[in-house]
Every structure is written in structure tokens, then in C-alpha cells.
Design a protein around this motif. Structure first.
Motif, PDB file in Angstrom:
ATOM      1  N   GLN A 149     -56.362   4.599  -5.572  1.00 47.70           N
ATOM      2  CA  GLN A 149     -55.023   4.305  -5.059  1.00 47.70           C
ATOM      3  C   GLN A 149     -55.045   3.416  -3.823  1.00 47.70           C
ATOM      4  OE1 GLN A 149     -52.458   5.276  -6.920  1.00 47.70           O
ATOM      5  NE2 GLN A 149     -54.030   6.146  -8.268  1.00 47.70           N
ATOM      6  N   GLY A 150     -56.232   3.198  -3.260  1.00 39.79           N
ATOM      7  CA  GLY A 150     -56.346   2.318  -2.109  1.00 39.79           C
ATOM      8  C   GLY A 150     -56.520   3.063  -0.797  1.00 39.79           C
ATOM      9  N   LEU A 151     -57.068   2.376   0.185  1.00 41.64           N
ATOM     10  CA  LEU A 151     -57.320   2.951   1.505  1.00 41.64           C
ATOM     11  C   LEU A 151     -56.903   1.949   2.585  1.00 41.64           C
ATOM     12  CD1 LEU A 151     -60.901   4.452   1.013  1.00 41.64           C
ATOM     13  CD2 LEU A 151     -58.803   5.758   1.404  1.00 41.64           C
ATOM     14  N   PRO A 152     -56.484   2.457   3.742  1.00 39.14           N
ATOM     15  CA  PRO A 152     -56.157   1.552   4.848  1.00 39.14           C
ATOM     16  C   PRO A 152     -57.417   0.997   5.490  1.00 39.14           C
ATOM     17  CG  PRO A 152     -55.860   3.835   5.522  1.00 39.14           C
ATOM     18  CD  PRO A 152     -56.162   3.862   4.049  1.00 39.14           C
ATOM     19  N   LEU A 153     -57.268  -0.100   6.183  1.00 39.01           N
ATOM     20  CA  LEU A 153     -58.392  -0.761   6.840  1.00 39.01           C
ATOM     21  C   LEU A 153     -59.141   0.193   7.753  1.00 39.01           C
ATOM     22  CD1 LEU A 153     -60.051  -3.226   7.779  1.00 39.01           C
ATOM     23  CD2 LEU A 153     -58.183  -3.740   9.384  1.00 39.01           C
ATOM     24  N   ALA A 154     -58.425   0.974   8.546  1.00 42.54           N
ATOM     25  CA  ALA A 154     -59.077   1.860   9.513  1.00 42.54           C
ATOM     26  C   ALA A 154     -59.986   2.868   8.825  1.00 42.54           C
ATOM     27  CB  ALA A 154     -58.023   2.587  10.343  1.00 42.54           C
ATOM     28  N   ALA A 155     -59.529   3.432   7.709  1.00 44.28           N
ATOM     29  CA  ALA A 155     -60.330   4.432   6.994  1.00 44.28           C
ATOM     30  C   ALA A 155     -61.584   3.800   6.399  1.00 44.28           C
ATOM     31  CB  ALA A 155     -59.488   5.089   5.905  1.00 44.28           C
ATOM     32  N   ILE A 156     -61.450   2.590   5.866  1.00 48.26           N
ATOM     33  CA  ILE A 156     -62.610   1.905   5.292  1.00 48.26           C
ATOM     34  C   ILE A 156     -63.627   1.575   6.382  1.00 48.26           C
ATOM     35  CG2 ILE A 156     -63.375  -0.128   4.025  1.00 48.26           C
ATOM     36  CD1 ILE A 156     -60.508  -0.278   2.867  1.00 48.26           C
ATOM     37  N   ALA A 157     -63.154   1.056   7.503  1.00 48.34           N
ATOM     38  CA  ALA A 157     -64.046   0.692   8.613  1.00 48.34           C
ATOM     39  C   ALA A 157     -64.792   1.911   9.128  1.00 48.34           C
ATOM     40  CB  ALA A 157     -63.239   0.043   9.734  1.00 48.34           C
ATOM     41  N   ASP A 158     -64.097   3.028   9.268  1.00 54.54           N
ATOM     42  CA  ASP A 158     -64.746   4.246   9.751  1.00 54.54           C
ATOM     43  C   ASP A 158     -65.806   4.731   8.764  1.00 54.54           C
ATOM     44  OD1 ASP A 158     -63.137   4.184  11.971  1.00 54.54           O
ATOM     45  OD2 ASP A 158     -61.731   5.701  11.255  1.00 54.54           O
ATOM     46  N   GLU A 159     -65.508   4.623   7.480  1.00 58.79           N
ATOM     47  CA  GLU A 159     -66.426   5.123   6.458  1.00 58.79           C
ATOM     48  C   GLU A 159     -67.723   4.330   6.416  1.00 58.79           C
ATOM     49  OE1 GLU A 159     -67.963   7.488   3.507  1.00 58.79           O
ATOM     50  OE2 GLU A 159     -66.118   7.827   4.663  1.00 58.79           O
ATOM     51  N   ILE A 160     -67.635   3.008   6.570  1.00 60.05           N
ATOM     52  CA  ILE A 160     -68.846   2.184   6.476  1.00 60.05           C
ATOM     53  C   ILE A 160     -69.460   1.899   7.835  1.00 60.05           C
ATOM     54  CG2 ILE A 160     -68.027   1.146   4.332  1.00 60.05           C
ATOM     55  CD1 ILE A 160     -67.403  -1.402   5.867  1.00 60.05           C
ATOM     56  N   GLY A 161     -68.853   2.413   8.900  1.00 59.26           N
ATOM     57  CA  GLY A 161     -69.426   2.262  10.230  1.00 59.26           C
ATOM     58  C   GLY A 161     -69.391   0.854  10.759  1.00 59.26           C
ATOM     59  N   LEU A 162     -68.248   0.192  10.610  1.00 60.17           N
ATOM     60  CA  LEU A 162     -68.115  -1.202  11.016  1.00 60.17           C
ATOM     61  C   LEU A 162     -66.843  -1.354  11.845  1.00 60.17           C
ATOM     62  CD1 LEU A 162     -69.753  -3.814  10.336  1.00 60.17           C
ATOM     63  CD2 LEU A 162     -68.040  -4.278   8.580  1.00 60.17           C
ATOM     64  N   PRO A 163     -66.851  -2.216  12.876  1.00 62.13           N
ATOM     65  CA  PRO A 163     -65.608  -2.484  13.609  1.00 62.13           C
ATOM     66  C   PRO A 163     -64.533  -2.997  12.662  1.00 62.13           C
ATOM     67  CG  PRO A 163     -67.487  -3.384  14.775  1.00 62.13           C
ATOM     68  CD  PRO A 163     -68.000  -2.943  13.441  1.00 62.13           C
ATOM     69  N   ARG A 164     -63.290  -2.728  13.000  1.00 66.11           N
ATOM     70  CA  ARG A 164     -62.202  -3.112  12.098  1.00 66.11           C
ATOM     71  C   ARG A 164     -62.131  -4.623  11.876  1.00 66.11           C
ATOM     72  NH1 ARG A 164     -57.365   1.155  13.900  1.00 66.11           N
ATOM     73  NH2 ARG A 164     -58.695   3.015  13.744  1.00 66.11           N
TER      74      ARG A 164
END
Length: 276
Positions: free
Chosen positions: A33-48
Motif C-alpha cells: 500500500q506504500g510507505l512515507p519517505l520518513a518510514a523508508i529512510a528510518d528502515e534503511i538507515g539513510l538520511p531523508r
């Protein structure tokens, strides 16, 4: 979690750009269903900002889409299409699906095929035999958790203790809270389970991978004994009782033997056998 201190710790994942892109794709695959940018960045350990750049490139390449302006990101069908094209081209599904369908009909439960790919075991085909009531249906395309799944145990039981230990140490036992209450958390407990599986001829788990779930699996063996895959049956405890598992032992082993014979005509399985 009590791991044996004398054994190597699981390898840490690389953190290069390619690894982060792959991790990003895997993260999105878990949330269609999709994820927001912040959640993706946190998951992969990368700055937004860095995560946004990767997403923008994937959008341009056609692998990711933004659901609306300033909205969530989701995978397109391009990546799944690549996987289906690969499996179709190598003949895995054509060879396996009729056998999987028959076993699903006999068992009345979810039947899946996982293939050995290097140090990993990945689900590639399935058939759902349950027609009503509670249905267990895990995601396809995921790597099998070797330490607490029927499929993982069916593969590990064909290996030496040293090789089985190496594979589980590399993947890790995972967070015990994410699996069933009876999941093994030490190598000693796991090796005892595998020994029982070898005597039986197929693996059985009760509430190891998930609460309330039972599963069984048999290895698909090439001539010479190398496992090229496993075939699994999974369902709720109230249906997959010990008596039902005993009755399905012969059908699941016969299906595995049929897959091994049919797989000899597939270049994909033949290549896996040479790599084993």
C-alpha cells in the motif's frame, strides 16, 4: 536470545548504494500500500535527503511510483514482472505447479515450493488447498527463516552439522518476539530438532514460525543427496494435528521425489545441482 558464544556472529549487511537500493525495494515489497519517505529512510538507515534521491531515481526508472504529490511511495509491477519472467523462462513454475496443486488438494492446506539459491532458501510457487475456514498464506518471494521454519529445517537436515550451523549463524535466529513461542534460540536446541527430522524423513514444526501454526516439509533432492529445494505444507494447529501430519508424511515425501524427478528436465534445477 542465547546464541552459542563460540560461534561467529551473523554477518552485517553492506551499506553501499546498491545494498541500500535493494533494502529500499525489499522494504516497499513488505508494504504494497506504500510507505512515507520518513518510514523508508528510518528502515534503511539513510538520511531523508539521500533516501529521497534514491526514490526519485527508482521512480524515473519505473520501479517505484509516488501515490500522490508529496505522498507515499510504492512499488510498481515492474519488479515482480522481472521475477515472474525469470521463473517462467527457467521453467520452475511449469515443472512444479501441477505437483504443488495436487498436494494442496490432498492436504487441504497451503503448499509452497522454496528453492535453494546459494546460502538462501526462497519461496517461488504455491497452491492454496484450504477452501473455507482459517487460511494460512504467507508472502511469496521472501527468504525462509532457516532456524524456525519447516522449510528451513527440511533443508538443514540434509546438511552436515557444520554447514547447517554456518548457514544459521550467517542469517541469525532473529528476534524471538517475531516468531512462535516454540522457536529454537540456540544451536543445541536446533540440532536436536534436525536429528528428529532426519529420523522421520521430513521436518515438522509446531508454533515455531508463528503462534497457532503448524507446518511440515520435505527436501527435494538431486541424485547424490544435494537439496535443490523443499516443499512445505502449512496450516492452523486445529487442522494440522499430529495425526494429520502423520497421514501427510508419505504424500509430502512423494511430492518431493516427483519434483526431483521432474526438476531434472529444468535447466534452472540442473544448474542449482551443479552449484551445490
Amino acid at each position: 536470545m542465547a546464541n552459542d558464544p563460540s560461534l561467529p556472529a551473523p554477518a552485517t549487511a553492506p551499506v553501499g548504494t546498491v545494498a541500500r537500493v535493494l533494502r529500499l525495494l525489499e522494504t516497499l515489497a513488505q508494504d504494497p500500500q506504500g510507505l512515507p519517505l520518513a518510514a523508508i529512510a528510518d528502515e534503511i538507515g539513510l538520511p531523508r535527503s539521500g533516501c529521497h534521491r534514491l526514490l526519485a531515481e527508482l521512480v524515473q526508472a519505473g520501479y517505484v511510483r509516488q501515490l500522490r504529490e508529496q505522498g507515499d511511495y510504492a512499488l510498481t509491477t515492474r519488479l515482480p514482472a522481472l521475477g515472474l519472467s525469470f521463473l517462467g523462462g527457467c521453467g520452475v513454475v511449469d515443472v512444479a505447479q501441477p505437483i504443488i496443486d495436487r498436494l494442496a488438494e490432498v492436504s487441504g492446506e497451503l503448499v509452497r515450493l522454496a528453492i535453494v539459491d546459494g546460502d538462501r532458501l526462497t519461496f517461488v510457487a504455491k497452491a492454496q488447498g484450504a477452501r473455507s475456514g482459517l487460511r494460512y498464506d504467507a508472502d511469496m518471494g521472501i527468504d525462509v527463516r532457516l532456524s524456525c521454519s519447516a522449510g528451513g529445517h527440511a533443508w538443514l537436515m540434509t546438511l552436515t552439522e557444520e554447514r547447517a550451523t554456518e548457514l544459521v549463524a550467517k542469517q541469525g535466529f532473529g528476534d524471538p518476539k517475531a516468531y512462535g513461542p516454540k522457536a529454537p534460540t540456540t544451536f543445541r536446541a536446533l540440532m536436536k530438532i534436525l536429528e528428529e527430522d532426519r529420523r522421520r524423513g521430513f521436518s515438522v514444526i509446531h508454533e515455531m514460525y508463528a503462534p497457532g501454526m503448524t507446518a511440515m516439509a520435505a527436501p527435494v533432492l538431486r541424485r547424490g543427496g544435494e537439496a535443490i529445494g523443499v516443499i512445505t505444507i502449512a496450516g492452523p494447529l486445529q487442522r494440522l494435528t499430529p495425526q494429520r501430519i502423520e497421514a501427510l508424511g508419505r504424500p509430502v515425501m512423494e511430492a518431493a521425489a516427483e519434483l526431483a524427478l521432474a526438476g531434472s528436465t529444468s535447466p534452472f534445477f540442473a544448474r542449482r545441482g551443479r552449484m551445490a
